[in-house]
Design an enzyme around this catalytic site. Structure first.
Site, PDB file in Angstrom:
ATOM      1  N   LYS A  44       0.514  -1.496  -0.237  1.00 18.31           N
ATOM      2  CA  LYS A  44      -0.431  -0.014   0.225  1.00 18.31           C
ATOM      3  C   LYS A  44       0.494   1.947   0.652  1.00 18.31           C
ATOM      4  O   LYS A  44       2.045   0.830   0.334  1.00 18.31           O
ATOM      5  CB  LYS A  44      -0.645  -0.115   1.593  1.00 18.31           C
ATOM      6  CG  LYS A  44      -2.071  -1.343   1.498  1.00 18.31           C
ATOM      7  CD  LYS A  44      -3.082  -0.981   2.587  1.00 18.31           C
ATOM      8  CE  LYS A  44      -3.932  -2.179   2.693  1.00 18.31           C
ATOM      9  NZ  LYS A  44      -4.558  -1.859   4.623  1.00 18.31           N
TER      10      LYS A  44
ATOM     11  N   TYR B 293     -11.566  -1.898  -3.594  1.00 18.43           N
ATOM     12  CA  TYR B 293     -12.358  -2.452  -2.164  1.00 18.43           C
ATOM     13  C   TYR B 293     -13.509  -2.175  -2.329  1.00 18.43           C
ATOM     14  O   TYR B 293     -14.562  -0.375  -2.470  1.00 18.43           O
ATOM     15  CB  TYR B 293     -11.717  -1.309  -1.186  1.00 18.43           C
ATOM     16  CG  TYR B 293     -10.534  -1.204  -0.959  1.00 18.43           C
ATOM     17  CD1 TYR B 293     -10.910  -2.772  -0.295  1.00 18.43           C
ATOM     18  CD2 TYR B 293      -9.008  -0.721  -0.459  1.00 18.43           C
ATOM     19  CE1 TYR B 293      -9.219  -2.703   0.128  1.00 18.43           C
ATOM     20  CE2 TYR B 293      -8.022  -0.955  -0.493  1.00 18.43           C
ATOM     21  CZ  TYR B 293      -8.267  -1.779   0.381  1.00 18.43           C
ATOM     22  OH  TYR B 293      -6.824  -2.257   1.369  1.00 18.43           O
TER      23      TYR B 293
ATOM     24  N   ASN C 205      -1.383   0.397   7.833  1.00 16.38           N
ATOM     25  CA  ASN C 205      -0.939  -1.208   7.622  1.00 16.38           C
ATOM     26  C   ASN C 205      -0.028  -2.129   6.860  1.00 16.38           C
ATOM     27  O   ASN C 205      -0.004  -3.297   6.387  1.00 16.38           O
ATOM     28  CB  ASN C 205      -2.437  -2.597   8.500  1.00 16.38           C
ATOM     29  CG  ASN C 205      -3.366  -2.556   6.972  1.00 16.38           C
ATOM     30  OD1 ASN C 205      -2.732  -2.201   6.181  1.00 16.38           O
ATOM     31  ND2 ASN C 205      -4.273  -2.755   7.466  1.00 16.38           N
TER      32      ASN C 205
ATOM     33  N   HIS D 187      -2.038  -4.637   1.167  1.00 19.64           N
ATOM     34  CA  HIS D 187      -2.924  -6.070   1.387  1.00 19.64           C
ATOM     35  C   HIS D 187      -2.697  -7.034   0.842  1.00 19.64           C
ATOM     36  O   HIS D 187      -2.194  -7.442  -0.244  1.00 19.64           O
ATOM     37  CB  HIS D 187      -4.117  -5.096  -0.234  1.00 19.64           C
ATOM     38  CG  HIS D 187      -5.172  -6.229  -0.237  1.00 19.64           C
ATOM     39  ND1 HIS D 187      -6.373  -6.651   0.333  1.00 19.64           N
ATOM     40  CD2 HIS D 187      -5.423  -6.840  -1.624  1.00 19.64           C
ATOM     41  CE1 HIS D 187      -7.238  -7.010  -0.676  1.00 19.64           C
ATOM     42  NE2 HIS D 187      -6.187  -7.256  -1.142  1.00 19.64           N
TER      43      HIS D 187
ATOM     44  N   GLU E  65      -9.391 -10.160  -8.155  1.00 14.96           N
ATOM     45  CA  GLU E  65      -8.372  -9.210  -7.183  1.00 14.96           C
ATOM     46  C   GLU E  65      -7.363  -9.591  -8.880  1.00 14.96           C
ATOM     47  O   GLU E  65      -6.960  -7.883  -9.567  1.00 14.96           O
ATOM     48  CB  GLU E  65      -7.990  -9.012  -6.551  1.00 14.96           C
ATOM     49  CG  GLU E  65      -8.945  -8.864  -5.721  1.00 14.96           C
ATOM     50  CD  GLU E  65      -8.688  -8.669  -4.060  1.00 14.96           C
ATOM     51  OE1 GLU E  65      -9.428  -8.550  -3.213  1.00 14.96           O
ATOM     52  OE2 GLU E  65      -7.158  -9.362  -3.645  1.00 14.96           O
TER      53      GLU E  65
HETATM   54  P1  ADP Z   1      -7.294  -6.631   5.828  1.00 14.82           P
HETATM   55  O1  ADP Z   1      -6.613  -6.232   4.592  1.00 14.82           O
HETATM   56  O2  ADP Z   1      -6.616  -7.815   7.021  1.00 14.82           O
HETATM   57  O3  ADP Z   1      -8.091  -8.218   4.574  1.00 14.82           O
HETATM   58  P2  ADP Z   1     -10.416  -6.002   5.479  1.00 14.82           P
HETATM   59  O4  ADP Z   1     -10.122  -6.446   3.973  1.00 14.82           O
HETATM   60  O5  ADP Z   1     -11.980  -5.904   6.535  1.00 14.82           O
HETATM   61  O6  ADP Z   1      -8.571  -6.383   6.118  1.00 14.82           O
HETATM   62  O7  ADP Z   1     -10.234  -4.304   5.083  1.00 14.82           O
HETATM   63  C1  ADP Z   1      -9.360  -3.672   4.529  1.00 14.82           C
HETATM   64  C2  ADP Z   1      -8.556  -2.857   5.354  1.00 14.82           C
HETATM   65  O8  ADP Z   1      -9.405  -1.510   5.914  1.00 14.82           O
HETATM   66  C3  ADP Z   1      -7.745  -3.261   6.025  1.00 14.82           C
HETATM   67  O9  ADP Z   1      -6.004  -3.955   6.283  1.00 14.82           O
HETATM   68  C4  ADP Z   1      -7.285  -1.589   6.725  1.00 14.82           C
HETATM   69  O10 ADP Z   1      -6.443  -0.863   6.095  1.00 14.82           O
HETATM   70  C5  ADP Z   1      -8.659  -1.016   6.733  1.00 14.82           C
HETATM   71  N1  ADP Z   1      -9.198  -1.033   8.342  1.00 14.82           N
HETATM   72  C6  ADP Z   1     -10.226  -1.742   8.366  1.00 14.82           C
HETATM   73  N2  ADP Z   1     -10.570  -1.911   9.620  1.00 14.82           N
HETATM   74  C7  ADP Z   1     -10.186  -0.359   9.788  1.00 14.82           C
HETATM   75  C8  ADP Z   1     -11.040   0.660  10.846  1.00 14.82           C
HETATM   76  N3  ADP Z   1     -12.279  -0.024  11.819  1.00 14.82           N
HETATM   77  N4  ADP Z   1     -10.245   1.677  11.288  1.00 14.82           N
HETATM   78  C9  ADP Z   1      -9.710   1.985   9.955  1.00 14.82           C
HETATM   79  N5  ADP Z   1      -9.173   1.419   9.498  1.00 14.82           N
HETATM   80  C10 ADP Z   1      -9.937   0.153   9.127  1.00 14.82           C
HETATM   81 MG    MG Z   2      -9.534  -8.509   3.154  1.00 17.18          MG
END
Ligand code: ADP
Ligand code: MG
Length: 163
Positions: free
Chosen positions: A10, A50, A127, A130, A141
């Site tokens: 990211k 997304y 974080n 992805h 994807e």
């Molecule tokens: P992952 O990336 O672990 O698969 P998700 O698909 O559930 O997680 O969510 C996509 C992204 O949304 C996460 O990687 C994170 O960057 C962001 N995210 C998820 N929940 C939150 C939250 N409560 N507050 C802010 N950002 C969030």
């Molecule tokens: Mg995800």
């Protein structure tokens, strides 16, 4: 089963100059890079990446923040191939919230932000990575980020150990 999965480094990972460090972790685990490119995504691509699924799982607030975050700078898109690669890559990446992602995972070692801090500061949680969540997500994807011509089949010196 040998399968392919999508990883995006990211914008926060790219801006923090962690591209090489992160890719090394996947290579060290024996995962094969079969496609890779840097792309600055536009809003249209972000919306396709997304999808509404995020709204259902995380809410509209999070999706809106994420859509902005993904287009803040270039990302590195990588297709990784390996045995059960969807599951293995997510193990290496660690859980979504860096604060609780275990040490030894990418998110646990290179970030520490909590959901609460991100939400209180009105931002998506940065974080770094992805990674496709399941096999179906990986297939759709990869279709969004790569054309067939951009994905390659070749043997590494490690293949005799794996197959
Ligand atoms: P992952 O990336 O672990 O698969 P998700 O698909 O559930 O997680 O969510 C996509 C992204 O949304 C996460 O990687 C994170 O960057 C962001 N995210 C998820 N929940 C939150 C939250 N409560 N507050 C802010 N950002 C969030
Ligand atoms: Mg995800």
């Amino acid at each position: 089963m040998i399968e392919r999965t999508l990883v995006l480094l990211k914008p926060d990972a790219v801006k923090r100059c962690l591209i090489g460090t992160i890719i090394t972790r996947f290579e060290n685990a024996g995962l094969k890079i079969v496609g890779m490119k840097m792309i600055w995504a536009d809003n249209e691509r972000a919306l396709k990446h997304y999808t509404e699924d995020i709204t259902i799982r995380r809410g509209q607030f999070v999706r809106d923040k994420l859509l902005k975050f993904l287009v803040e700078g270039p990302v590195v898109a990588i297709c990784l191939e390996g045995i059960d690669s969807v599951e293995v890559v997510r193990k290496i990446v660690g859980s979504t919230e860096p604060k609780t992602a275990p040490p030894g995972t990418i998110r646990g070692d290179f970030a520490h932000m909590s959901y609460t801090y991100a939400d209180n500061n009105n931002r998506a949680i940065p974080n770094l990575i992805h990674a496709s969540g399941n096999r179906e997500e990986a297939i759709s994807e990869l279709g969004l980020w790569f054309s067939d011509k951009e994905l390659h089949s070749y043997n590494t010196v490690h293949d005799s150990q794996v197959i």
